[in-house]
Scaffold this active site. Structure first.
Site, PDB file in Angstrom:
ATOM      1  N   LYS A 218       0.808  -1.029   0.043  1.00 53.73           N
ATOM      2  CA  LYS A 218       0.097  -0.146   0.080  1.00 53.73           C
ATOM      3  C   LYS A 218       0.855   1.300  -0.052  1.00 53.73           C
ATOM      4  O   LYS A 218       0.676   2.027  -0.715  1.00 53.73           O
ATOM      5  CB  LYS A 218      -0.945  -0.036   1.171  1.00 53.73           C
ATOM      6  CG  LYS A 218      -1.620   1.146   1.303  1.00 53.73           C
ATOM      7  CD  LYS A 218      -2.664   1.064   2.798  1.00 53.73           C
ATOM      8  CE  LYS A 218      -3.487   2.560   2.919  1.00 53.73           C
ATOM      9  NZ  LYS A 218      -4.066   2.297   4.032  1.00 53.73           N
ATOM     10  N   GLU A 224      11.184  -4.110   3.596  1.00 53.41           N
ATOM     11  CA  GLU A 224      11.424  -5.750   3.345  1.00 53.41           C
ATOM     12  C   GLU A 224      10.844  -5.689   1.881  1.00 53.41           C
ATOM     13  O   GLU A 224      11.624  -6.418   0.946  1.00 53.41           O
ATOM     14  CB  GLU A 224      10.546  -6.460   4.282  1.00 53.41           C
ATOM     15  CG  GLU A 224      10.974  -6.519   5.562  1.00 53.41           C
ATOM     16  CD  GLU A 224      10.238  -5.814   6.372  1.00 53.41           C
ATOM     17  OE1 GLU A 224       9.754  -4.673   6.023  1.00 53.41           O
ATOM     18  OE2 GLU A 224      10.077  -6.020   7.595  1.00 53.41           O
ATOM     19  N   GLY A 280      -4.266  -2.194   5.709  1.00 57.01           N
ATOM     20  CA  GLY A 280      -3.497  -3.143   5.038  1.00 57.01           C
ATOM     21  C   GLY A 280      -4.098  -4.445   5.504  1.00 57.01           C
ATOM     22  O   GLY A 280      -4.174  -5.636   4.496  1.00 57.01           O
ATOM     23  N   ARG A 281      -4.289  -4.672   6.802  1.00 60.43           N
ATOM     24  CA  ARG A 281      -5.041  -5.973   6.895  1.00 60.43           C
ATOM     25  C   ARG A 281      -6.304  -6.327   6.574  1.00 60.43           C
ATOM     26  O   ARG A 281      -6.945  -7.358   7.344  1.00 60.43           O
ATOM     27  CB  ARG A 281      -4.683  -6.120   8.551  1.00 60.43           C
ATOM     28  CG  ARG A 281      -5.258  -5.022   9.612  1.00 60.43           C
ATOM     29  CD  ARG A 281      -4.577  -5.113  10.883  1.00 60.43           C
ATOM     30  NE  ARG A 281      -5.213  -4.092  11.595  1.00 60.43           N
ATOM     31  CZ  ARG A 281      -4.619  -2.696  11.795  1.00 60.43           C
ATOM     32  NH1 ARG A 281      -3.381  -2.481  11.001  1.00 60.43           N
ATOM     33  NH2 ARG A 281      -4.800  -1.859  12.561  1.00 60.43           N
ATOM     34  N   GLU A 366      -2.871  -6.738  15.546  1.00 56.97           N
ATOM     35  CA  GLU A 366      -2.349  -5.410  15.088  1.00 56.97           C
ATOM     36  C   GLU A 366      -3.541  -4.177  15.207  1.00 56.97           C
ATOM     37  O   GLU A 366      -3.446  -3.260  15.207  1.00 56.97           O
ATOM     38  CB  GLU A 366      -1.973  -5.360  13.501  1.00 56.97           C
ATOM     39  CG  GLU A 366      -1.043  -4.365  13.149  1.00 56.97           C
ATOM     40  CD  GLU A 366      -0.413  -4.530  11.916  1.00 56.97           C
ATOM     41  OE1 GLU A 366      -1.095  -4.290  10.771  1.00 56.97           O
ATOM     42  OE2 GLU A 366       0.802  -4.648  11.692  1.00 56.97           O
ATOM     43  N   HIS A 397      -1.590 -33.042  17.921  1.00 59.15           N
ATOM     44  CA  HIS A 397      -0.522 -33.776  18.244  1.00 59.15           C
ATOM     45  C   HIS A 397       0.619 -32.918  18.512  1.00 59.15           C
ATOM     46  O   HIS A 397       1.680 -33.239  18.808  1.00 59.15           O
ATOM     47  CB  HIS A 397      -0.144 -34.750  17.019  1.00 59.15           C
ATOM     48  CG  HIS A 397      -1.171 -35.574  16.457  1.00 59.15           C
ATOM     49  ND1 HIS A 397      -1.421 -36.986  17.171  1.00 59.15           N
ATOM     50  CD2 HIS A 397      -2.250 -35.598  15.841  1.00 59.15           C
ATOM     51  CE1 HIS A 397      -2.358 -37.565  16.651  1.00 59.15           C
ATOM     52  NE2 HIS A 397      -2.864 -36.542  15.745  1.00 59.15           N
ATOM     53  N   LYS A 507      10.938  -0.365  13.743  1.00 62.92           N
ATOM     54  CA  LYS A 507      11.166  -0.074  12.315  1.00 62.92           C
ATOM     55  C   LYS A 507      12.300   1.005  12.409  1.00 62.92           C
ATOM     56  O   LYS A 507      13.259   0.941  11.400  1.00 62.92           O
ATOM     57  CB  LYS A 507      10.162   0.420  11.335  1.00 62.92           C
ATOM     58  CG  LYS A 507       9.082  -0.818  10.823  1.00 62.92           C
ATOM     59  CD  LYS A 507       8.121   0.046   9.867  1.00 62.92           C
ATOM     60  CE  LYS A 507       7.077  -1.095   9.654  1.00 62.92           C
ATOM     61  NZ  LYS A 507       5.934  -0.456   8.964  1.00 62.92           N
TER      62      LYS A 507
HETATM   63  O1  F6P Z   1       4.328  -3.122   9.584  1.00 59.02           O
HETATM   64  C1  F6P Z   1       2.843  -3.152   9.647  1.00 59.02           C
HETATM   65  C2  F6P Z   1       2.239  -2.749   8.413  1.00 59.02           C
HETATM   66  O2  F6P Z   1       2.172  -1.282   8.277  1.00 59.02           O
HETATM   67  C3  F6P Z   1       0.799  -3.684   8.146  1.00 59.02           C
HETATM   68  O3  F6P Z   1      -0.063  -2.901   8.810  1.00 59.02           O
HETATM   69  C4  F6P Z   1       0.703  -3.544   6.533  1.00 59.02           C
HETATM   70  O4  F6P Z   1      -0.167  -4.662   6.229  1.00 59.02           O
HETATM   71  C5  F6P Z   1       2.196  -4.043   6.289  1.00 59.02           C
HETATM   72  O5  F6P Z   1       3.060  -3.138   7.270  1.00 59.02           O
HETATM   73  C6  F6P Z   1       2.660  -3.841   5.073  1.00 59.02           C
HETATM   74  O6  F6P Z   1       2.313  -2.373   4.641  1.00 59.02           O
HETATM   75  P1  F6P Z   1       2.524  -1.667   3.084  1.00 59.02           P
HETATM   76  O7  F6P Z   1       1.450  -2.640   2.377  1.00 59.02           O
HETATM   77  O8  F6P Z   1       2.320  -0.664   3.116  1.00 59.02           O
HETATM   78  O9  F6P Z   1       3.929  -2.613   2.407  1.00 59.02           O
END
Ligand code: F6P
Length: 541
Positions: A218, A224, A280-281, A366, A397, A507
């Protein structure tokens, strides 16, 4: 200080523990402590009928929970005292209930039909959603039919979604759950972690000629994702002898940040939009779901959205005591705040739902891992619980011993699909029997005074959710129910379930430490962190 909540919930300023509804629940909890579910069932033949909710393709049985109808009534009174109904309407109508970020929260609009109407800041959200959906469908159809060709004219055989958190959890879960609907030629892969072996292993086996990378982010700034996306892009351009025009045939972006996508080198025709009001979630229903749509096809993706919309309508209109997400949320709150159970576990009896617990961890923890109310004051009660899980029967198990005889009580959500296109009847009966047997054993226990290590005290609660079958529609219903479960609790606690400032500190520190590790600089840290940095730099040489 956060802006005051724009929700119509004036009672949110009141400390929840001072409400009569809260005090009545506390008093009721004392009475309930001594009651065993086994005894409650013996006295009440109709309990299953009254405490389960049946929708056309999903049944939720709440009767094995440590509640009575009085408990449910007291919980719905608390919900009313916290204006849950008005808060639900506020979310659906596009009010800016994410007050710290001044945003609407409209994942429900992502699955609303084309003739619905929701506007945010004068913009027709539904029009935007359906315009984007149609563009996604064209892209998915082109890839599936082979009309979309790679740089050397070959059909796409592999989709690699690079994204993390909400930009991987939902689509990965949905694609795996609906693997039976997958296109025969197309394999879908997910890369999230910056840990290099995952990426290395995958890219070594894939041909760049037939691979499409979907960069799902987003913000389009998540380190990452951008790191992995850059590695993939550089590798691809190198493969094509430095010809950067290949990017337009092999990269697609799902993002809300047009400038960053452009700067990365992905043309705007390959970008599918997100909006500030998609968390995002909560984003699997948006462009973030493109990998799933390509895999299962636009028609099935529409069914997935329709299932979620059906659950939305149920959530919006059913009375709270017959409302699946509301009951999930209210009973969860009862356990968290009044019976002091710190966690719950979700156990899907379906390998396709293996990522459901991880998806739910983000959705719940979150969202509701908060210690400050929407008004900016400290909360006075426990908020979001710990969520974990693994598919059954495997988990029987591993950690089920702890569920049955451990010293903590952890409510369970059992999830199963009654019909399956796979395996034989006996296999499926064995699976379902195990699911039902576990909830029965947890509830009834077993007396054994001779051999105390064989004694099961029981009274361990669970909810069983049965889908007729794991179809796109029913998966949509299930995920939407969990999203609303989270909303119900956050709304009653009076917290903002839609920001995530708690992830930012780590972060920021990682950026500093990364520079120190790369440039071998001594930074200012506590003795432990400094010691670990030294150990790493010395070991690396
Ligand atoms: O670090 C948390 C977060 O902001 C989440 O809420 C989100 O889903 C994820 O990182 C990824 O964010 P993006 O879609 O901006 O890469």
């Amino acid at each position: 200080m956060p802006k005051p909540s724009s929700s119509p919930n004036t009672s949110q300023t009141t400390d929840i523990t001072t409400l009569d509804a809260w005090k009545n629940l506390s008093a009721h909890a004392k009475k309930m402590h001594g009651k065993h579910l086994k005894t409650i069932f013996v006295k009440d033949n109709e309990r299953f009928t009254r405490l389960s909710v049946r929708l056309p393709s999903i049944l939720a049985d709440f009767s094995k929970n440590r509640v009575t109808e009085e408990t449910i009534s007291l919980l719905t009174t608390l919900a009313d005292a916290r204006n849950l109904g008005a808060q639900i309407s506020a979310m659906f109508s596009g009010a800016k209930i994410n007050n710290t970020e001044d945003r609407a929260v409209l994942h429900t609009a992502l699955r609303a039909p084309e003739n619905a109407r929701v506007t945010v800041d004068g913009q027709d959200v539904i029009l935007d959603v359906h315009t984007a959906l149609k563009r996604m469908e064209k892209c998915a159809d082109d890839i599936r039919s082979g009309a979309w060709r790679g740089h050397t004219g070959k059909e796409i055989t592999d989709i690699v979604n690079i994204g993390i958190g909400g930009s991987v959890m939902g689509p990965q879960l949905a694609t795996q759950a609906l693997a039976g609907y997958a296109h025969m030629r197309i394999r879908t892969h997910y890369i999230s972690n910056v840990e290099a072996s995952e990426m290395h292993r995958l890219l070594k086996d894939l041909s760049p000629d037939t691979t499409l990378f979907i960069i799902a982010s987003k913000s389009f700034t998540t380190v990452e994702t951008m790191q992995n996306a850059t590695i993939a892009r550089d590798k691809l351009v190198r493969h094509f002898g430095g010809d950067a025009t290949a990017v337009s045939k092999h990269f697609v972006a799902l993002a809300a940040n047009t400038d960053a996508v452009k700067a990365f080198g992905i043309p705007s025709k390959n970008m599918f939009p997100l909006w500030g009001w998609v968390g995002g979630r909560y984003s699997v229903w948006s462009a973030i779901g493109l990998s799933t749509m390509i895999s299962i096809g636009p028609k099935h993706f529409r069914e997935f959205l329709a299932g979620a919309h059906e659950m939305d309508m149920h959530f919006k209109t059913a009375p709270l005591n017959k409302n699946i997400p509301a009951l999930m949320g209210l009973i969860g709150l009862w356990y968290r705040n009044f019976l002091d159970f710190p966690a719950y576990t979700v156990v899907p009896y379906h390998s396709g739902l293996a990522r459901l617990p991880a998806w739910l961890q983000q959705a719940d923890m979150e969202s509701n891992g908060k210690h400050i109310t929407s008004e900016g004051t400290p909360v006075t009660v426990a908020t979001g619980p710990c969520v974990f899980g693994e598919p059954g029967t495997d988990s029987q198990h591993t950690y089920f011993q702890w569920l049955h005889q451990g010293t903590d009580i952890v409510p369970v959500d059992f999830i199963a699909a009654i019909k399956t296109p796979y395996g034989n009847k006996q296999q499926q009966s064995m699976l379902l029997a195990n699911c039902l047997a576990q909830s029965e054993a947890l509830m009834n226990g077993q007396d054994n005074t001779q051999e105390p290590y064989r004694h099961f005290e029981g009274n361990r609660p669970s909810t069983t959710i049965l889908l007729d079958e794991l179809t796109p529609h029913n998966l949509g219903m299930l995920l939407a129910a969990y999203e609303h479960r989270v909303f119900v609790q956050g709304a009653i606690w009076g917290i903002n379930s839609f920001d995530q400032f708690g992830v930012e500190l780590g972060k920021a520190l990682a950026k500093t430490i990364q520079t120190e590790l790369t440039d071998k600089i001594n930074g200012m840290h506590d003795a432990s962190t400094s010691g670990l940095i030294h150990h790493i730099t010395n070991t690396r040489g």
